[in-house]
Scaffold this motif. Structure first.
Motif, short mmCIF file in Angstrom:
data_model
loop_
_atom_site.label_atom_id
_atom_site.label_comp_id
_atom_site.label_asym_id
_atom_site.label_seq_id
_atom_site.Cartn_x
_atom_site.Cartn_y
_atom_site.Cartn_z
N ARG A 17 -15.60 4.41 -2.53
CA ARG A 17 -14.45 4.65 -1.93
C ARG A 17 -14.20 4.10 -1.24
O ARG A 17 -13.33 3.47 -0.76
CB ARG A 17 -14.98 6.12 -1.80
N SER A 18 -15.10 3.42 0.26
CA SER A 18 -14.80 2.82 0.94
C SER A 18 -14.27 1.13 0.74
O SER A 18 -13.33 1.06 1.36
CB SER A 18 -15.74 2.40 2.13
N ARG A 19 -14.84 1.37 -0.86
CA ARG A 19 -14.46 -0.41 -1.11
C ARG A 19 -12.58 -0.20 -1.90
O ARG A 19 -11.79 -0.89 -1.59
CB ARG A 19 -15.46 -0.72 -1.98
N LEU A 20 -12.77 0.92 -3.05
CA LEU A 20 -11.23 1.42 -3.11
C LEU A 20 -10.27 0.93 -2.33
O LEU A 20 -9.14 1.00 -1.42
CB LEU A 20 -11.59 2.30 -4.08
N GLN A 21 -10.66 2.30 -0.87
CA GLN A 21 -9.77 1.75 0.49
C GLN A 21 -9.66 0.68 0.99
O GLN A 21 -7.83 0.29 0.93
CB GLN A 21 -9.96 2.61 1.34
N ASP A 22 -10.60 -0.08 1.20
CA ASP A 22 -10.42 -1.79 1.51
C ASP A 22 -9.05 -2.24 0.30
O ASP A 22 -7.79 -2.59 0.86
CB ASP A 22 -11.05 -2.85 0.93
N THR A 23 -9.52 -1.54 -0.89
CA THR A 23 -8.46 -2.69 -2.46
C THR A 23 -7.16 -1.90 -1.93
O THR A 23 -6.25 -2.59 -2.17
CB THR A 23 -9.03 -2.42 -3.34
N ASN A 24 -7.01 -0.68 -1.71
CA ASN A 24 -5.94 0.23 -1.60
C ASN A 24 -5.14 -0.33 -0.40
O ASN A 24 -3.94 -0.16 -0.27
CB ASN A 24 -5.79 1.28 -1.62
N THR A 25 -5.37 -0.49 0.84
CA THR A 25 -5.26 -0.98 2.36
C THR A 25 -4.77 -1.99 2.20
O THR A 25 -3.38 -2.62 2.30
CB THR A 25 -6.01 -0.70 3.24
N ALA A 27 -3.18 -3.79 -0.27
CA ALA A 27 -2.11 -3.67 -1.34
C ALA A 27 -1.15 -3.40 -0.80
O ALA A 27 0.44 -3.01 -0.92
CB ALA A 27 -2.86 -3.39 -3.22
N SER A 28 -1.07 -2.28 0.36
CA SER A 28 -0.04 -1.35 0.55
C SER A 28 -0.02 -1.55 2.13
O SER A 28 -0.66 -0.93 2.75
CB SER A 28 -0.64 0.17 -0.09
N PRO A 29 1.44 -2.13 2.47
CA PRO A 29 1.72 -2.00 3.64
C PRO A 29 1.59 -0.70 5.09
O PRO A 29 1.82 -0.27 5.62
CB PRO A 29 2.94 -2.67 3.55
N ALA A 32 -2.00 0.19 4.87
CA ALA A 32 -2.71 -0.56 6.02
C ALA A 32 -2.16 -0.34 7.64
O ALA A 32 -2.98 -0.81 8.61
CB ALA A 32 -1.90 -2.21 6.01
N ALA A 33 -0.81 0.39 7.68
CA ALA A 33 -0.31 0.45 8.61
C ALA A 33 -1.22 1.77 9.55
O ALA A 33 -1.25 2.28 10.54
CB ALA A 33 0.77 1.18 8.66
N LEU A 34 -1.97 2.85 8.27
CA LEU A 34 -2.61 3.97 8.49
C LEU A 34 -3.76 3.58 9.37
O LEU A 34 -5.18 4.59 9.82
CB LEU A 34 -2.47 4.58 7.67
N ARG A 35 -4.24 2.81 8.79
CA ARG A 35 -6.05 2.01 8.51
C ARG A 35 -6.67 2.28 11.06
O ARG A 35 -6.00 1.81 11.39
CB ARG A 35 -5.99 0.90 8.15
N GLY A 36 -7.47 3.25 10.47
CA GLY A 36 -8.35 2.87 11.84
C GLY A 36 -7.05 5.02 12.67
O GLY A 36 -7.43 4.89 13.32
N THR A 37 -6.07 5.31 11.94
CA THR A 37 -5.49 6.57 12.70
C THR A 37 -5.91 7.49 11.57
O THR A 37 -6.32 7.15 10.91
CB THR A 37 -3.44 6.62 12.68
N PRO A 38 -5.52 8.39 12.49
CA PRO A 38 -6.10 9.94 12.45
C PRO A 38 -5.16 10.12 11.00
O PRO A 38 -5.61 10.66 9.94
CB PRO A 38 -5.59 10.98 12.97
N GLY A 39 -4.43 9.63 10.34
CA GLY A 39 -3.32 9.88 9.23
C GLY A 39 -4.39 8.98 7.60
O GLY A 39 -3.85 9.80 6.78
#
Length: 147
Positions: A17-25, A27-29, A32-39
């Protein structure tokens, strides 16, 4: 050469799941903008209805993620169906998602033998159907803009 295994492994699931989230982040602005936020996280949202004796009369289990509410389960005890309880549970979850969590839309899945008409009466639109899932039935994915 690869070794293929088919077993439940929570540590590997979390790593995947972590690796998939990294891949998705990557690929998607938007992600990426949500990375590290509560959202970025799925935040549980539960709404319960208890009868006069304190027994479970109904409930809704879901979560919010980014700007979406995802309703996973909505159930009302047979003795309380037709009283508007399901509508109240759904409205309360949508209200919390919209006002407290900034959600702008909601989604859910239901089967033809459950309550697709209930959701369309509440403003949801069918966006996907999967026939014969489970065999002999149809699964519906519905979505709604939260105003």
């Amino acid at each position: 050469m690869f070794r293929i295994e088919a077993e439940v492994d929570k540590d590997r699931r979390d790593l995947l799941r972590s690796r998939l989230q990294d891949t998705n982040t990557a690929a998607s602005p938007v992600l990426a903008a949500l990375r590290g936020t509560p959202g970025e996280r799925e935040v549980p949202l539960h709404v319960w209805a208890l009868d006069a004796a304190g027994d479970l009369a109904g409930g809704l289990v879901g979560h919010t993620w980014t700007t979406w509410l995802h309703v996973i389960y909505l159930w009302v005890d047979a003795g309380h169906r037709g009283t508007g309880l399901g509508s109240r549970l759904l409205a309360r979850a949508e209200h919390i998602a919209r006002t407290d969590r900034g959600c702008t839309a909601s989604r859910l899945e239901t089967w033809d033998f459950q309550a697709p008409e209930f959701y369309t009466r509440h403003g949801y639109e069918v966006v996907c159907t999967i026939p014969d899932y489970p065999p002999g039935h149809t699964e519906f994915t519905l979505a709604k803009q939260l105003g």
